[in-house]
Design an enzyme around this catalytic site. Sequence first.
Site, PDB file in Angstrom:
ATOM      1  CG  ASP A  29      33.502 112.743 -49.206  1.00 15.39           C
ATOM      2  OD1 ASP A  29      32.404 112.642 -48.624  1.00 15.39           O
ATOM      3  OD2 ASP A  29      34.561 113.040 -48.603  1.00 15.39           O
ATOM      4  CG  HIS A  99      25.567 114.544 -46.973  1.00 10.90           C
ATOM      5  ND1 HIS A  99      25.318 115.274 -45.831  1.00 10.90           N
ATOM      6  CD2 HIS A  99      26.526 113.649 -46.630  1.00 10.90           C
ATOM      7  CE1 HIS A  99      26.101 114.850 -44.855  1.00 10.90           C
ATOM      8  NE2 HIS A  99      26.852 113.860 -45.315  1.00 10.90           N
TER       9      HIS A  99
HETATM   10  P1  DGP Z   1      29.063 112.948 -43.154  1.00 13.43           P
HETATM   11  O1  DGP Z   1      30.232 112.672 -42.261  1.00 13.43           O
HETATM   12  O2  DGP Z   1      28.187 111.715 -43.425  1.00 13.43           O
HETATM   13  O3  DGP Z   1      28.271 114.143 -42.693  1.00 13.43           O
HETATM   14  O4  DGP Z   1      29.692 113.318 -44.574  1.00 13.43           O
HETATM   15  C1  DGP Z   1      30.227 114.561 -44.861  1.00 13.43           C
HETATM   16  C2  DGP Z   1      31.218 114.375 -45.951  1.00 13.43           C
HETATM   17  O5  DGP Z   1      31.458 115.638 -46.539  1.00 13.43           O
HETATM   18  C3  DGP Z   1      32.583 113.846 -45.507  1.00 13.43           C
HETATM   19  O6  DGP Z   1      32.794 112.546 -46.094  1.00 13.43           O
HETATM   20  C4  DGP Z   1      33.600 114.837 -46.043  1.00 13.43           C
HETATM   21  C5  DGP Z   1      32.792 115.687 -46.997  1.00 13.43           C
HETATM   22  N1  DGP Z   1      33.167 117.075 -47.039  1.00 13.43           N
HETATM   23  C6  DGP Z   1      33.246 117.933 -45.984  1.00 13.43           C
HETATM   24  N2  DGP Z   1      33.609 119.154 -46.400  1.00 13.43           N
HETATM   25  C7  DGP Z   1      33.757 119.073 -47.748  1.00 13.43           C
HETATM   26  C8  DGP Z   1      34.122 120.015 -48.748  1.00 13.43           C
HETATM   27  O7  DGP Z   1      34.380 121.192 -48.505  1.00 13.43           O
HETATM   28  N3  DGP Z   1      34.181 119.556 -50.028  1.00 13.43           N
HETATM   29  C9  DGP Z   1      33.897 118.252 -50.356  1.00 13.43           C
HETATM   30  N4  DGP Z   1      33.998 117.914 -51.637  1.00 13.43           N
HETATM   31  N5  DGP Z   1      33.540 117.345 -49.431  1.00 13.43           N
HETATM   32  C10 DGP Z   1      33.477 117.752 -48.146  1.00 13.43           C
END
Ligand code: DGP
Length: 113
Positions: A29, A99
């Site tokens: 994340d 996810h």
């Molecule tokens: P949620 O808030 O439960 O929908 O989780 C989405 C998660 O995705 C959040 O913890 C941050 C992560 N995230 C968003 N954009 C990106 C990205 O471009 N790359 C990565 N590695 N994580 C991301």
Amino acid sequence: MDCIFCRIIAGEIPSAKVLENEEVVAFHDIHPAAPIHVLVVPKTHVESIQALSEATFPLLLPIHAAIREVAVLTGIAESGYRVISNCGEGAGQSVPHLHYHVLGGRNLGEKLL
Ligand code: DGP
């Protein structure tokens, strides 16, 4: 394609991958909430748990298999970990592509329930 996770899956946006197979990808994340914070994401675009259907329920098996594998690969299988899937805006879901957050590497004592 305007789904950020679909773009990660397609390789258009880089990510720090932990594992990848035919059905699932897992990557760190970008905003870690714990020393280990990995997202396990099906390659098929489904919005959330609530959007699962008879056709997409079978994705849950490889997702769970991947969660176990991620725990082993990141060294948290023994110490313990938490799995969270936010479903819908009211629950804080910010990326509308199913996810599972896999969190570990510290004491996760602050339980919601
Ligand atoms: P949620 O808030 O439960 O929908 O989780 C989405 C998660 O995705 C959040 O913890 C941050 C992560 N995230 C968003 N954009 C990106 C990205 O471009 N790359 C990565 N590695 N994580 C991301």
